[in-house]
Design a protein around this motif. Structure first.
Motif, PDB file in Angstrom:
ATOM      1  N   ALA A 149       9.007   2.631  -7.087  1.00  0.00           N
ATOM      2  CA  ALA A 149      10.501   1.994  -5.594  1.00  0.00           C
ATOM      3  C   ALA A 149       9.783   1.058  -5.485  1.00  0.00           C
ATOM      4  O   ALA A 149       8.794   0.416  -5.329  1.00  0.00           O
ATOM      5  N   GLN A 150      10.475  -0.181  -5.194  1.00  0.00           N
ATOM      6  CA  GLN A 150      10.303  -1.275  -3.529  1.00  0.00           C
ATOM      7  C   GLN A 150      11.032  -1.528  -2.973  1.00  0.00           C
ATOM      8  O   GLN A 150      12.371  -1.525  -3.497  1.00  0.00           O
ATOM      9  N   PHE A 151      11.042  -1.348  -2.188  1.00  0.00           N
ATOM     10  CA  PHE A 151      11.980  -2.271  -0.635  1.00  0.00           C
ATOM     11  C   PHE A 151      10.548  -3.012   0.385  1.00  0.00           C
ATOM     12  O   PHE A 151       9.807  -2.739   0.400  1.00  0.00           O
ATOM     13  N   CYS A 152      11.891  -3.709   1.126  1.00  0.00           N
ATOM     14  CA  CYS A 152      11.430  -4.272   2.008  1.00  0.00           C
ATOM     15  C   CYS A 152      11.970  -3.603   3.578  1.00  0.00           C
ATOM     16  O   CYS A 152      13.345  -3.477   3.927  1.00  0.00           O
ATOM     17  N   GLY A 186       2.688   2.203  -1.256  1.00  0.00           N
ATOM     18  CA  GLY A 186       1.962   1.118  -0.017  1.00  0.00           C
ATOM     19  C   GLY A 186       2.075   0.195   0.232  1.00  0.00           C
ATOM     20  O   GLY A 186       3.448   0.219  -0.092  1.00  0.00           O
ATOM     21  N   VAL A 187       1.797  -0.311   1.207  1.00  0.00           N
ATOM     22  CA  VAL A 187       2.629  -0.992   2.329  1.00  0.00           C
ATOM     23  C   VAL A 187       1.759  -2.403   2.658  1.00  0.00           C
ATOM     24  O   VAL A 187       0.784  -2.283   3.329  1.00  0.00           O
ATOM     25  N   TYR A 188       2.391  -3.658   2.466  1.00  0.00           N
ATOM     26  CA  TYR A 188       2.211  -4.324   2.062  1.00  0.00           C
ATOM     27  C   TYR A 188       3.090  -6.190   3.088  1.00  0.00           C
ATOM     28  O   TYR A 188       4.126  -5.450   3.344  1.00  0.00           O
ATOM     29  N   SER A 189       2.432  -6.620   4.164  1.00  0.00           N
ATOM     30  CA  SER A 189       3.327  -7.671   4.802  1.00  0.00           C
ATOM     31  C   SER A 189       3.777  -8.756   3.942  1.00  0.00           C
ATOM     32  O   SER A 189       3.005  -9.183   3.612  1.00  0.00           O
ATOM     33  N   ASN A 190       4.524  -9.003   4.294  1.00  0.00           N
ATOM     34  CA  ASN A 190       5.047 -10.380   3.611  1.00  0.00           C
ATOM     35  C   ASN A 190       5.502 -11.523   4.476  1.00  0.00           C
ATOM     36  O   ASN A 190       5.536 -12.747   3.381  1.00  0.00           O
ATOM     37  N   MET A 191       4.746 -11.382   5.547  1.00  0.00           N
ATOM     38  CA  MET A 191       4.312 -12.580   6.035  1.00  0.00           C
ATOM     39  C   MET A 191       2.915 -13.543   6.382  1.00  0.00           C
ATOM     40  O   MET A 191       2.113 -11.997   6.188  1.00  0.00           O
ATOM     41  N   VAL A 219       7.190  -2.007   0.894  1.00  0.00           N
ATOM     42  CA  VAL A 219       6.790  -0.725  -0.061  1.00  0.00           C
ATOM     43  C   VAL A 219       7.085  -0.927  -1.302  1.00  0.00           C
ATOM     44  O   VAL A 219       8.271  -0.873  -1.366  1.00  0.00           O
ATOM     45  N   GLN A 220       5.902  -0.339  -1.515  1.00  0.00           N
ATOM     46  CA  GLN A 220       5.471   0.003  -3.254  1.00  0.00           C
ATOM     47  C   GLN A 220       5.076   1.214  -3.198  1.00  0.00           C
ATOM     48  O   GLN A 220       4.176   1.861  -2.758  1.00  0.00           O
ATOM     49  N   VAL A 221       5.825   1.442  -4.379  1.00  0.00           N
ATOM     50  CA  VAL A 221       5.672   3.211  -4.870  1.00  0.00           C
ATOM     51  C   VAL A 221       5.489   2.804  -6.824  1.00  0.00           C
ATOM     52  O   VAL A 221       6.486   2.634  -7.267  1.00  0.00           O
ATOM     53  N   LYS A 222       4.204   3.730  -6.742  1.00  0.00           N
ATOM     54  CA  LYS A 222       3.795   3.513  -8.287  1.00  0.00           C
ATOM     55  C   LYS A 222       3.225   4.865  -8.620  1.00  0.00           C
ATOM     56  O   LYS A 222       3.208   5.640  -8.248  1.00  0.00           O
TER      57      LYS A 222
END
Length: 482
Positions: free
Chosen positions: A121-124, A59-64, A110-113
């Motif tokens: 895993a998750q990272f920005c 998954g990809v998400y915006s932090n803003m 980015v989140q990997v489930k």
């Protein structure tokens, strides 16, 4: 190289850690007509370990709040058989700005489930800036959020439900071992360089070598563990014998807690800007309770950190961070704590290696700027080809009415240069710190002779992977590197 009101971003999943710096657009999708291929730039990369090949939900998400990822494309699946075969998976996401008139850089998460909705895993990743507008050009990257933007901070949709893994204190097993073929006793002591005796054995934390200047010239070094201490050992003084622990290996075993404690030694000597740290944590920490517990505030209620009810998770995280700052600055406390060390310890115990790497690099660039100060032009010439006009441009915003940069403000153009230089390298945080160390070593009367802690920081960032794989991976299963 730049973002636009609407653009596509590609998440590529490799079964190795040699991701290319660029990706041709026709490797991702079919191009219209015979248009020339567009080269996509690598914005960032992250490495994690799978216990076994399995389906991955990326998954990809915006932090803003200023940007959004098309909802129908937020989560995509990479099948387990593709992972097992080592195939490269390329996932395309459409990102758009809510305000097309005011586009600015932002952070993507980015989140990997797995199939059970557990985060593997998750990272920005920080995006680049929009294309420069017509007018006076500047190469200086904007470093901090504007005041009006702080209120726009939002967590990714799944961040609040993030399940942080538990840090396991156990032996570090994935080590190599070497036999020392020379005795070294240092006349000038350095806490990051090991002293050792010929014939003894040393545990090697990585087969990768670090480059830095010894007494006279640049050498290659291994990160070793010898007689209870983590430090560097000259590669030519070690005969690597494999990953089976020698029966004559002496000294204590290396545990994850020992490794964590030792690699964070240089942190308290690094300079930071609190407002910047606060913003980064508000963007990236999804659970104030876990954060507070990791800092040692176990089971303390929210009212212990703030007097009023806070509606958002980022504000709660900020209140916990504020309490940490107050405790570390409390002169009446018997045990003096280091804000930087306490913070990074907690984040590593929460499995936030990517966040630690980002903070450490920010700390290193700022500390180097402060240490170098008026000599920053000499450092710039050692790092990259830069003209006098370009160097003048870095100093221009900081000159007073007489056209002079005050000596106490000289760190500002130095920092502007280092931030811009680091962004242009296009490599990992390890490479940035390694190149910076070598650049400092090349200076006349280098500051690294008296300021040794950049060496310690280089050890820190090169030990993050082995710490993570030992403290969080299932002990009973084989690892498949992704």
């Amino acid at each position: 190289k730049h973002i636009h009101p609407t653009f596509k971003t590609v998440v590529a999943l490799f079964c190795h850690d040699c991701a290319p710096k660029t990706l041709l657009v026709n490797e991702v999708g079919i191009q219209a007509g015979a248009a020339p291929p567009v080269v996509l730039q690598l914005w960032g990369k992250h490495q994690f370990v799978l216990s076994k090949p399995q389906d991955l939900h990326v998954g990809v998400y915006s932090n803003m709040a200023t940007h959004e990822v098309k909802a129908s494309e937020q989560a995509r699946v990479v099948r387990g058989f593709q992972v097992k075969l080592g195939k490269v998976s390329r996932l395309v996401y459409i990102v758009s700005s809510r305000n097309t008139e005011d586009v600015s850089e932002f952070t993507l998460r980015v989140q990997v489930k797995d199939d059970h909705d557990c985060i593997l895993a998750q990272f920005c990743v920080q995006t680049p800036t929009p294309p420069p507008k017509a007018g006076p050009k500047t190469s200086v990257q904007r470093r901090f959020l504007k005041r009006k933007e702080v209120g726009k901070i939002v967590l990714s949709p799944l961040a609040v439900a993030t399940k942080y893994p538990v840090f396991q204190d156990r032996k570090v097993n994935n080590l190599k071992f070497g036999k020392l073929i020379k005795t070294v006793i240092r006349q000038t002591k350095n806490q990051y360089l090991l002293e050792y005796k010929k014939g003894d054995f040393v545990a090697l934390l990585s087969e990768e070598k670090i480059k830095l200047k010894g007494q006279l010239w640049t050498k290659e070094w291994y990160i070793g563990f010898y007689q209870g201490k983590v430090g560097l050992v000259h590669a030519k003084n070690v005969l690597v014998i494999g990953n089976v622990k020698p029966i004559y290996f002496t000294g204590p075993d290396l545990t994850t807690s020992t490794l964590l404690e030792q690699i964070l030694k240089p942190c308290k000597f690094l300079t930071y800007i609190y407002a910047s740290v606060r913003t980064i944590l508000m963007e990236n920490i999804g659970n104030w309770r876990v954060f507070a517990d990791a800092l040692g505030y176990i089971n303390l209620p929210l009212k212990h950190f703030c007097h009023s009810e806070l509606d958002s998770e980022p504000e709660r995280v900020a209140s916990v961070l504020e309490r940490l700052k107050e405790d570390c600055n409390n002169n009446e406390s018997k045990e003096k704590k280091s804000f930087q060390k306490e913070l990074l310890t907690a984040l590593l115990r929460m499995d936030c290696q990517g966040l630690v790497a980002r903070l450490v690099m920010d700390f290193v660039l700022l500390t180097t700027a402060v240490e170098v100060a008026g000599r920053w032009r000499e450092l710039a010439e050692r790092l990259i080809k830069v003209s006098r006009q370009q160097m003048d441009a870095y100093e221009a915003p900081h000159r007073d009415k007489n056209g002079v940069v005050d000596s106490e403000a000289m760190w500002k153009p130095a920092y502007d240069f280092l931030v811009t230089w680091a962004a242009q390298i296009g490599e990992s945080y390890r490479d940035v710190i390694q190149e910076l160390h070598m650049g400092l070593d090349k200076m006349k009367n280098p500051i690294t002779k008296r300021w040794k802690h950049l060496t310690g920081t280089l050890i820190l960032v090169n030990c993050l992977d082995i710490l993570r794989s030992s403290a969080f991976s299932p002990a009973s299963q084989d690892d498949y590197a992704i």
